[in-house]
Write a protein that holds these residues in place. Sequence first.
Motif, PDB file in Angstrom:
ATOM      1  N   GLN A  21       0.821  -1.204   0.000  1.00  0.00           N
ATOM      2  CA  GLN A  21       0.000   0.000   0.000  1.00  0.00           C
ATOM      3  C   GLN A  21       0.859   1.259   0.000  1.00  0.00           C
ATOM      4  O   GLN A  21       0.584   2.207  -0.745  1.00  0.00           O
ATOM      5  N   ASP A  24       2.711   2.326  -3.452  1.00  0.00           N
ATOM      6  CA  ASP A  24       1.918   2.752  -4.602  1.00  0.00           C
ATOM      7  C   ASP A  24       2.335   4.170  -5.017  1.00  0.00           C
ATOM      8  O   ASP A  24       2.081   5.132  -4.290  1.00  0.00           O
ATOM      9  N   GLU A  26       1.183   6.321  -7.155  1.00  0.00           N
ATOM     10  CA  GLU A  26       0.088   7.293  -7.270  1.00  0.00           C
ATOM     11  C   GLU A  26      -0.365   7.770  -5.897  1.00  0.00           C
ATOM     12  O   GLU A  26      -0.596   8.965  -5.694  1.00  0.00           O
ATOM     13  N   ALA A  27      -0.482   6.863  -4.949  1.00  0.00           N
ATOM     14  CA  ALA A  27      -0.863   7.245  -3.591  1.00  0.00           C
ATOM     15  C   ALA A  27       0.230   8.096  -2.948  1.00  0.00           C
ATOM     16  O   ALA A  27      -0.068   9.059  -2.228  1.00  0.00           O
ATOM     17  N   GLN A  28       1.489   7.779  -3.219  1.00  0.00           N
ATOM     18  CA  GLN A  28       2.594   8.572  -2.682  1.00  0.00           C
ATOM     19  C   GLN A  28       2.528  10.012  -3.183  1.00  0.00           C
ATOM     20  O   GLN A  28       2.750  10.948  -2.412  1.00  0.00           O
ATOM     21  N   ALA A  31      -0.359  11.770  -1.261  1.00  0.00           N
ATOM     22  CA  ALA A  31       0.014  12.011   0.131  1.00  0.00           C
ATOM     23  C   ALA A  31       1.153  13.023   0.216  1.00  0.00           C
ATOM     24  O   ALA A  31       1.178  13.853   1.114  1.00  0.00           O
ATOM     25  N   TRP A  86      -2.995   5.642   6.626  1.00  0.00           N
ATOM     26  CA  TRP A  86      -2.770   5.307   5.214  1.00  0.00           C
ATOM     27  C   TRP A  86      -3.806   4.263   4.841  1.00  0.00           C
ATOM     28  O   TRP A  86      -3.917   3.231   5.501  1.00  0.00           O
ATOM     29  N   ASP A  88      -5.218   1.987   1.543  1.00  0.00           N
ATOM     30  CA  ASP A  88      -4.932   1.505   0.188  1.00  0.00           C
ATOM     31  C   ASP A  88      -5.776   2.277  -0.820  1.00  0.00           C
ATOM     32  O   ASP A  88      -6.989   2.430  -0.656  1.00  0.00           O
ATOM     33  N   ARG A  89      -5.126   2.777  -1.851  1.00  0.00           N
ATOM     34  CA  ARG A  89      -5.804   3.603  -2.864  1.00  0.00           C
ATOM     35  C   ARG A  89      -7.019   2.900  -3.471  1.00  0.00           C
ATOM     36  O   ARG A  89      -8.010   3.540  -3.829  1.00  0.00           O
ATOM     37  N   TRP A  92     -10.121   4.042  -1.538  1.00  0.00           N
ATOM     38  CA  TRP A  92     -10.431   5.452  -1.336  1.00  0.00           C
ATOM     39  C   TRP A  92     -11.875   5.745  -1.752  1.00  0.00           C
ATOM     40  O   TRP A  92     -12.444   5.075  -2.622  1.00  0.00           O
ATOM     41  N   ASN A 121      -4.083  18.049  -0.852  1.00  0.00           N
ATOM     42  CA  ASN A 121      -4.659  16.723  -0.591  1.00  0.00           C
ATOM     43  C   ASN A 121      -6.034  16.925   0.055  1.00  0.00           C
ATOM     44  O   ASN A 121      -6.230  16.698   1.248  1.00  0.00           O
ATOM     45  N   SER A 124      -7.709  13.987   2.148  1.00  0.00           N
ATOM     46  CA  SER A 124      -7.233  13.776   3.513  1.00  0.00           C
ATOM     47  C   SER A 124      -7.698  14.900   4.431  1.00  0.00           C
ATOM     48  O   SER A 124      -8.105  14.646   5.572  1.00  0.00           O
TER      49      SER A 124
END
Length: 158
Positions: A21, A24, A26-28, A31, A86, A88-89, A92, A121, A124
């Motif tokens: 997770q 990833d 894209e998620a990084q 975030a 966090w 997992d994308r 979401w 973001n 979030s």
Amino acid sequence: MTVAIALREVRDSDLSAFWEQLSDPEAQQVAAVTREYNYDRKQFDAHWARVRGDASVTMRTVLADGVVVGYAAVYGPPDEREVTYWIDRAHWGRGIATAALAQLVGLESGRPLFAHAAADNTGSIRVLEKCGFVVTGRGRGFAFARGQDIDEVLLTLA
């Protein structure tokens, strides 16, 4: 569709899911504020060993319908406790982060609690606001995932 969200103690078997997770790209990017351990498995394992061995950290695995979908934690000294999470994308937009964070702050009796988020973001920030956090400051910080300084917001739950 209702999703059953639960928090439980972190198990060794959760770490592989967390690694996937957190890895990833894209998620990084969303975030923005990642750490070197997000990119190196040895550093990741050492970080998690330290965190799990620190009695002052409240660390929980987030489960959605029994599946490991992320983690949520509170850490730091008593007057500077901060939340982090966090998800997992792939999960979401389903209310999982909000439900997990609400459960986590319910475990933590001390206030205030703080959080930081990249100013762009919005997902979030919205999760934090739904859990009672309010924006109390703005600043700039280095975003490892983006390789540059970014605008950040500080949020506080009184």
